[in-house]
Enzyme design. Structure first.
Site, short mmCIF file in Angstrom:
data_model
loop_
_atom_site.label_atom_id
_atom_site.label_comp_id
_atom_site.label_asym_id
_atom_site.label_seq_id
_atom_site.Cartn_x
_atom_site.Cartn_y
_atom_site.Cartn_z
N ASP A 7 3.40 -18.50 -48.71
CA ASP A 7 3.39 -18.49 -47.25
C ASP A 7 2.16 -17.73 -46.76
O ASP A 7 1.67 -16.82 -47.44
CB ASP A 7 4.66 -17.84 -46.69
CG ASP A 7 4.74 -17.99 -45.18
OD1 ASP A 7 4.55 -19.11 -44.67
OD2 ASP A 7 4.98 -16.98 -44.50
N GLU A 9 0.27 -16.05 -43.02
CA GLU A 9 0.26 -15.77 -41.59
C GLU A 9 -1.18 -15.91 -41.13
O GLU A 9 -2.12 -15.58 -41.88
CB GLU A 9 0.80 -14.37 -41.29
CG GLU A 9 2.26 -14.15 -41.67
CD GLU A 9 3.23 -15.01 -40.90
OE1 GLU A 9 2.88 -15.44 -39.77
OE2 GLU A 9 4.34 -15.28 -41.42
N HIS A 59 3.80 -12.40 -35.81
CA HIS A 59 3.66 -11.61 -37.04
C HIS A 59 3.42 -10.11 -36.80
O HIS A 59 3.65 -9.30 -37.69
CB HIS A 59 2.54 -12.18 -37.92
CG HIS A 59 1.20 -12.31 -37.25
ND1 HIS A 59 0.47 -11.23 -36.79
CD2 HIS A 59 0.44 -13.40 -36.97
CE1 HIS A 59 -0.67 -11.64 -36.27
NE2 HIS A 59 -0.72 -12.97 -36.36
N HIS A 154 7.97 -12.37 -38.33
CA HIS A 154 7.56 -13.22 -39.45
C HIS A 154 6.58 -12.45 -40.31
O HIS A 154 5.60 -11.88 -39.83
CB HIS A 154 6.88 -14.49 -38.94
CG HIS A 154 7.84 -15.50 -38.40
ND1 HIS A 154 8.23 -16.61 -39.13
CD2 HIS A 154 8.49 -15.56 -37.23
CE1 HIS A 154 9.08 -17.31 -38.40
NE2 HIS A 154 9.26 -16.70 -37.25
N ASP A 159 9.18 -14.07 -45.82
CA ASP A 159 9.42 -15.50 -45.65
C ASP A 159 9.43 -16.21 -47.01
O ASP A 159 10.20 -17.16 -47.21
CB ASP A 159 8.35 -16.12 -44.75
CG ASP A 159 8.60 -15.81 -43.27
OD1 ASP A 159 9.59 -15.14 -42.97
OD2 ASP A 159 7.79 -16.26 -42.43
#
Length: 245
Positions: A7, A9, A59, A154, A159
């Site tokens: 994942d 960001e 985030h 997040h 995640d």
């Protein structure tokens, strides 16, 4: 089998607007078992620009926090070594892949598909498995009763950890010997969602016709054969007697 749940960001939603990756996490899973935390990769990255307001609200990683973090070029070797040869598992893969390709191309390292064996998009798999339903990571956690109480903002690492549980829940049927192979006898591939659904099906029951049903069927065929003057196709496919030539 080595898989990496991945994942990122980013500073914004659109890579076309010059947005950059500011956090990347990759969680290792071997033969459907998560590795120890020291076998995971997690890096904050100085993107060289501010985050868009919407992304920052998601985030919470401020420009000040990221100011002393390494650039993507500084962590690219560690990242590529970690994912080399693995299969990536990503929720909404086109988004993350688009950003990874942009960052890799900026440092002259090609595309992410040059380094990994394949990419699974769990969002696409979820849409196949639950058509018409909400299939965000949060929605899937709720559907599979996965605890996400520790997730307020997040973050790439948390995640990844949640997605690993979602992926295992979505594909738990693959533990069955019935679906060890992802290609059927006709050479057709099957998605993880397809495999999971097939594994959940109960074996079909085969019901034999009773004597009365068999007699009624024979009577119907005799009438049909008479009506078409002996050209009834069903008769051509009847089993031949064992003593027939």
């Amino acid at each position: 089998m080595r898989q990496i749940i991945l994942d990122t960001e980013t500073t914004g939603l659109r890579v076309e607007d010059g947005n950059r990756i500011l956090e990347i996490a990759a969680v290792e899973m071997i033969d459907r078992k998560l590795s120890a935390p020291d076998r995971h990769l997690h890096r904050y990255i100085n993107p060289g620009r501010d985050s868009e307001e919407g992304a920052l609200n998601v985030h919470g990683l401020t420009t000040e926090f990221l100011a002393d973090k390494p650039k993507f070029a500084d962590i690219v070797d560690d990242f590529l070594t970690f994912v080399d040869g693995a299969e990536l598992i990503i929720h909404n893969a086109p988004f993350d892949v688009g950003y990874l390709n942009m960052e890799l191309e900026r440092v002259g390292r090609g595309k992410i598909t040059d380094y990994v064996s394949g990419i699974i998009d769990t969002l696409r798999e979820a849409k196949d498995m639950f058509p018409g339903k909400r299939n965000s990571l949060d929605a899937l956690c709720d559907r599979f009763e996965i605890d996400r109480s520790g997730r307020t903002l997040h973050g790439a690492l948390i995640d990844c950890e949640l997605l690993s549980e979602v992926y295992l829940a979505m594909t738990r049927g693959q533990d069955s010997l019935l679906i060890d192979f992802h290609v059927d006898a006709a050479g057709n591939g099957a998605s993880a969602a397809d495999l999971s659904r097939r594994a959940a099906r109960k074996p079909l029951k085969v019901l034999q016709a009773s004597a009365e049903e068999a007699a009624a069927h024979e009577s119907y065929l005799a009438e049909l054969d008479k009506a078409v003057k002996g050209d009834c196709l069903w008769r051509q496919y009847e089993p031949r007697p064992e003593n027939a030539a």
